[in-house]
Scaffold this motif. Structure first.
Motif, PDB file in Angstrom:
ATOM      1  N   LEU A 133       0.474  11.584  -1.383  1.00  0.00           N
ATOM      2  CA  LEU A 133       1.268  12.490  -1.267  1.00  0.00           C
ATOM      3  C   LEU A 133       2.073  13.017  -1.816  1.00  0.00           C
ATOM      4  O   LEU A 133       2.379  14.063  -1.797  1.00  0.00           O
ATOM      5  CB  LEU A 133       2.823  11.170  -0.333  1.00  0.00           C
ATOM      6  N   LEU A 134       2.069  12.226  -3.513  1.00  0.00           N
ATOM      7  CA  LEU A 134       3.139  13.022  -4.175  1.00  0.00           C
ATOM      8  C   LEU A 134       2.263  14.471  -4.822  1.00  0.00           C
ATOM      9  O   LEU A 134       2.130  14.857  -4.931  1.00  0.00           O
ATOM     10  CB  LEU A 134       3.510  12.544  -5.741  1.00  0.00           C
ATOM     11  N   LEU A 135       0.439  13.521  -5.032  1.00  0.00           N
ATOM     12  CA  LEU A 135      -0.203  14.565  -5.661  1.00  0.00           C
ATOM     13  C   LEU A 135      -1.266  15.679  -4.536  1.00  0.00           C
ATOM     14  O   LEU A 135      -1.392  16.602  -4.817  1.00  0.00           O
ATOM     15  CB  LEU A 135      -1.913  13.455  -5.267  1.00  0.00           C
ATOM     16  N   GLY A 136      -1.040  15.267  -3.143  1.00  0.00           N
ATOM     17  CA  GLY A 136      -1.574  16.564  -1.977  1.00  0.00           C
ATOM     18  C   GLY A 136      -0.243  17.089  -2.086  1.00  0.00           C
ATOM     19  O   GLY A 136      -0.406  18.511  -1.968  1.00  0.00           O
ATOM     20  N   LEU A 137       1.199  17.040  -2.035  1.00  0.00           N
ATOM     21  CA  LEU A 137       1.614  18.072  -1.617  1.00  0.00           C
ATOM     22  C   LEU A 137       2.281  19.038  -3.699  1.00  0.00           C
ATOM     23  O   LEU A 137       2.450  19.746  -3.450  1.00  0.00           O
ATOM     24  CB  LEU A 137       3.225  17.031  -2.136  1.00  0.00           C
ATOM     25  N   ALA A 138       1.474  18.098  -4.584  1.00  0.00           N
ATOM     26  CA  ALA A 138       1.948  19.233  -5.909  1.00  0.00           C
ATOM     27  C   ALA A 138       0.287  19.642  -5.729  1.00  0.00           C
ATOM     28  O   ALA A 138       1.158  20.936  -6.318  1.00  0.00           O
ATOM     29  CB  ALA A 138       0.948  18.216  -7.336  1.00  0.00           C
ATOM     30  N   GLY A 139      -0.544  19.276  -5.288  1.00  0.00           N
ATOM     31  CA  GLY A 139      -2.083  21.385  -4.927  1.00  0.00           C
ATOM     32  C   GLY A 139      -1.538  21.517  -4.356  1.00  0.00           C
ATOM     33  O   GLY A 139      -2.087  22.788  -4.572  1.00  0.00           O
ATOM     34  N   LEU A 140      -0.577  21.308  -3.201  1.00  0.00           N
ATOM     35  CA  LEU A 140      -0.515  22.146  -2.240  1.00  0.00           C
ATOM     36  C   LEU A 140       0.731  23.605  -2.473  1.00  0.00           C
ATOM     37  O   LEU A 140       0.280  24.368  -2.638  1.00  0.00           O
ATOM     38  CB  LEU A 140      -0.053  21.919  -1.016  1.00  0.00           C
ATOM     39  N   VAL A 141       1.675  22.731  -3.294  1.00  0.00           N
ATOM     40  CA  VAL A 141       2.578  23.962  -4.295  1.00  0.00           C
ATOM     41  C   VAL A 141       1.651  24.066  -5.527  1.00  0.00           C
ATOM     42  O   VAL A 141       1.734  26.215  -5.250  1.00  0.00           O
ATOM     43  CB  VAL A 141       3.578  23.034  -4.743  1.00  0.00           C
ATOM     44  N   VAL A 142       0.968  24.334  -6.437  1.00  0.00           N
ATOM     45  CA  VAL A 142      -0.267  24.526  -7.600  1.00  0.00           C
ATOM     46  C   VAL A 142      -1.027  26.214  -6.394  1.00  0.00           C
ATOM     47  O   VAL A 142      -0.813  26.869  -6.873  1.00  0.00           O
ATOM     48  CB  VAL A 142      -0.795  24.028  -7.447  1.00  0.00           C
ATOM     49  N   MET A 143      -1.663  25.854  -5.073  1.00  0.00           N
ATOM     50  CA  MET A 143      -2.704  27.086  -4.470  1.00  0.00           C
ATOM     51  C   MET A 143      -1.714  27.378  -4.115  1.00  0.00           C
ATOM     52  O   MET A 143      -1.751  28.692  -3.702  1.00  0.00           O
ATOM     53  CB  MET A 143      -2.960  25.993  -2.584  1.00  0.00           C
ATOM     54  N   GLY A 144      -0.127  27.070  -3.699  1.00  0.00           N
ATOM     55  CA  GLY A 144       0.686  28.384  -3.328  1.00  0.00           C
ATOM     56  C   GLY A 144       1.152  29.051  -3.818  1.00  0.00           C
ATOM     57  O   GLY A 144       1.240  30.470  -3.448  1.00  0.00           O
ATOM     58  N   ILE A 145       1.279  28.607  -4.731  1.00  0.00           N
ATOM     59  CA  ILE A 145       2.584  29.612  -6.549  1.00  0.00           C
ATOM     60  C   ILE A 145       0.830  30.630  -6.929  1.00  0.00           C
ATOM     61  O   ILE A 145       1.296  31.822  -6.819  1.00  0.00           O
ATOM     62  CB  ILE A 145       2.296  28.989  -7.495  1.00  0.00           C
ATOM     63  N   ALA A 146      -0.267  29.688  -6.739  1.00  0.00           N
ATOM     64  CA  ALA A 146      -1.459  30.578  -7.719  1.00  0.00           C
ATOM     65  C   ALA A 146      -1.758  31.764  -6.499  1.00  0.00           C
ATOM     66  O   ALA A 146      -2.143  32.752  -6.728  1.00  0.00           O
ATOM     67  CB  ALA A 146      -2.566  29.635  -7.736  1.00  0.00           C
ATOM     68  N   TYR A 147      -2.066  31.200  -5.177  1.00  0.00           N
ATOM     69  CA  TYR A 147      -2.514  32.475  -4.089  1.00  0.00           C
ATOM     70  C   TYR A 147      -1.524  33.094  -3.980  1.00  0.00           C
ATOM     71  O   TYR A 147      -1.899  34.498  -3.844  1.00  0.00           O
ATOM     72  CB  TYR A 147      -2.532  31.381  -2.602  1.00  0.00           C
ATOM     73  N   THR A 148       0.035  33.414  -4.199  1.00  0.00           N
ATOM     74  CA  THR A 148       1.143  34.392  -3.553  1.00  0.00           C
ATOM     75  C   THR A 148       0.795  35.006  -4.774  1.00  0.00           C
ATOM     76  O   THR A 148       2.018  35.928  -5.326  1.00  0.00           O
ATOM     77  CB  THR A 148       2.300  33.604  -3.102  1.00  0.00           C
ATOM     78  N   PRO A 174       0.568  -0.940  -0.207  1.00  0.00           N
ATOM     79  CA  PRO A 174       0.239  -0.536   0.325  1.00  0.00           C
ATOM     80  C   PRO A 174       0.879   1.688  -0.178  1.00  0.00           C
ATOM     81  O   PRO A 174       0.219   2.668  -0.361  1.00  0.00           O
ATOM     82  CB  PRO A 174      -0.675   0.260   1.559  1.00  0.00           C
ATOM     83  N   GLY A 175       2.373   0.982   0.518  1.00  0.00           N
ATOM     84  CA  GLY A 175       2.775   2.371   0.634  1.00  0.00           C
ATOM     85  C   GLY A 175       3.360   2.763  -1.025  1.00  0.00           C
ATOM     86  O   GLY A 175       2.998   3.748  -1.284  1.00  0.00           O
ATOM     87  N   TYR A 176       3.208   2.157  -2.244  1.00  0.00           N
ATOM     88  CA  TYR A 176       3.370   2.092  -3.624  1.00  0.00           C
ATOM     89  C   TYR A 176       1.903   2.797  -3.905  1.00  0.00           C
ATOM     90  O   TYR A 176       2.065   3.305  -4.932  1.00  0.00           O
ATOM     91  CB  TYR A 176       4.377   1.099  -4.139  1.00  0.00           C
ATOM     92  N   LEU A 177       1.356   1.645  -3.704  1.00  0.00           N
ATOM     93  CA  LEU A 177      -0.447   1.541  -4.174  1.00  0.00           C
ATOM     94  C   LEU A 177      -1.022   3.258  -3.745  1.00  0.00           C
ATOM     95  O   LEU A 177      -1.261   3.604  -5.100  1.00  0.00           O
ATOM     96  CB  LEU A 177      -0.648   0.608  -3.809  1.00  0.00           C
ATOM     97  N   PHE A 178      -1.056   3.576  -2.265  1.00  0.00           N
ATOM     98  CA  PHE A 178      -1.697   4.658  -2.210  1.00  0.00           C
ATOM     99  C   PHE A 178      -0.589   5.417  -2.183  1.00  0.00           C
ATOM    100  O   PHE A 178      -1.016   7.165  -1.799  1.00  0.00           O
ATOM    101  CB  PHE A 178      -2.791   4.099  -0.679  1.00  0.00           C
ATOM    102  N   SER A 179       0.492   5.088  -1.269  1.00  0.00           N
ATOM    103  CA  SER A 179       0.973   6.367   0.241  1.00  0.00           C
ATOM    104  C   SER A 179       1.749   7.135  -0.466  1.00  0.00           C
ATOM    105  O   SER A 179       1.346   9.057  -0.288  1.00  0.00           O
ATOM    106  CB  SER A 179       1.699   6.294   1.054  1.00  0.00           C
ATOM    107  N   ALA A 180       2.469   6.626  -1.537  1.00  0.00           N
ATOM    108  CA  ALA A 180       3.434   7.476  -2.519  1.00  0.00           C
ATOM    109  C   ALA A 180       2.415   8.349  -3.265  1.00  0.00           C
ATOM    110  O   ALA A 180       2.630   9.749  -2.722  1.00  0.00           O
ATOM    111  CB  ALA A 180       4.036   6.421  -2.780  1.00  0.00           C
ATOM    112  N   PRO A 181       1.891   8.110  -3.997  1.00  0.00           N
ATOM    113  CA  PRO A 181       1.119   8.548  -5.376  1.00  0.00           C
ATOM    114  C   PRO A 181       0.199   9.901  -4.272  1.00  0.00           C
ATOM    115  O   PRO A 181      -0.116  10.790  -4.628  1.00  0.00           O
ATOM    116  CB  PRO A 181       0.203   7.881  -5.897  1.00  0.00           C
TER     117      PRO A 181
END
Length: 380
Positions: A243-258, A234-241
């Motif tokens: 975390l990557l999706l969530g981190l990408a989303g936060l980065v996009v939101m941060g860039i757009a907001y600032t 499940p680390g490869y099937l769920f956790s890693a994807p």
């Protein structure tokens, strides 16, 4: 040196062959196994785990083999049924279709002993594959890809993960918690061996053309292997994807907001919405990794610090409290928007990036609260 089921002697070797209508090749396999037994000078038993409707069991018994009839179907179950009844210190497994040369047992056993290993596997891909012995799709695509999957997910470090010619100690078998019934059994053995820190070594072998009808279904059996590997990691099937999706989303939101520019491009409202969706989806997928780890007891547990912390030490109270705080912060902003809307006579309000952040926090907060209760329910 070949002993039967009623002998008082305990065999040193148990040679196990699963058989399903193998009358064309079973006699040759047994005779080759007898040659190996004679060369070794060790007591041995030959076990057929048989589900045939042809003369396979009759031929086997005439040649001195012990025939067991599993009470369920399946390649993996046939092996497990026989392994549980095998008496030898060393267990040898191999298909009874002449593809594996049982005369090579002494060489594999010597390699096992020399390397002081728990399991030795005969590698077809590092050895020789006779013309017509293996379809090109299996030789150049299927087996190499499945082996790469297994090595990447489980650190198996083998060259031919689905070779069916193997020798292992009884202690190694009893250490592994084998449960599958189908063709994925070959993968499960390696995955369990890795999880139990058993030592696997390989030696090249020659793979011969089979006698009799092929019973392997390339795509469905291949998918069973992949599915089993993914579900148990499940680390490869769920956790890693996740975390990557969530981190990408936060980065996009941060860039757009600032309003930070990327070259000549500036991320706007639509990017903010996309980032919010990525963050929510990423959080949900990562949560599934936690649930799968707790509920299914997978062979390969996730090792990322977040999943480890949540599954080992996070309590219902802490998780629910964190979710309520996040929900509360978002709700305060949402309440302010509702108040402004009422004050303006229910006129349309301008969409702001801050409001999207608040709504994202509300959703993730609610997910956290209910996920904490669900995790508590399945972790009792």
């Amino acid at each position: 040196m070949l002993i039967g089921p009623d002998s008082d002697q305990t065999p040193a070797l148990s040679i196990v062959m699963p058989t399903l209508n193998e009358e064309a090749g079973i006699a040759e396999c047994i005779e080759r196994a007898k040659t190996a037994i004679s060369e070794l000078g060790m007591t041995a038993e030959i076990i057929l785990s048989d589900s045939s409707t042809d003369r396979t069991p009759e031929i086997g018994r005439d040649l001195g083999a012990i025939v067991h009839e599993p009470d369920q179907s399946g390649y993996g179950y046939a092996y497990r049924y026989a392994f549980d009844r095998a008496r030898g210190e060393y267990i040898i497994m191999g298909d009874a279709d002449t593809t594996y040369d049982f005369e090579q047992i002494p060489r594999l056993l010597a390699h096992l002993r020399e390397q002081d290993a728990d399991i030795v596997m005969g590698s077809r891909l590092e050895g020789e594959i006779k013309p017509g012995a293996m379809p090109s799709l299996h030789q150049y695509v299927g087996n190499p890809l499945l082996t790469k999957f297994l090595n990447a997910f489980y650190g198996a470090g083998v060259s031919d993960a689905h070779s069916g010619f193997r020798i292992f100690t009884r202690e190694a078998y009893e250490t592994m918690n084998l449960e599958t019934t189908g063709m994925e059994f070959a993968s499960e053995m390696i995955m369990e061996a890795g999880a139990q820190d058993l030592d696997i070594v390989e030696t090249p072998i020659v793979y011969h053309e089979r006698e009799g009808k092929e019973t392997l279904d390339s795509f469905s059996d291949g998918w069973r292997h992949v599915r089993f590997m993914l579900v148990n990691a499940p680390g490869y099937l769920f956790s890693a994807p996740g975390l990557l999706l969530g981190l990408a989303g936060l980065v996009v939101m941060g860039i757009a907001y600032t309003g930070v520019s990327i070259g000549n491009a500036t991320l706007g409202t639509h990017s903010m919405i996309a980032g919010s969706l990525l963050t929510i989806v990423g959080y949900q997928v990562a949560s599934l990794g936690v649930f799968a780890t707790v509920a299914s007891d997978p062979i390969q547990k996730p090792t990322d610090p977040i999943t480890e912390r949540v599954t080992t030490s996070l309590s219902l109270e802490h998780g629910a409290t964190a979710g309520l705080v996040l929900f509360g912060v978002g709700s305060l902003y949402a309440a302010a928007l509702v108040s402004q809307w009422i004050t303006n006579g229910f006129a349309s309000l301008e969409f702001t990036m801050s409001s999207l952040i608040a709504f994202t926090a509300i959703i993730i907060g609610l997910q956290t609260v209910f996920s904490s209760f669900f995790l508590s329910a399945i972790n009792r």
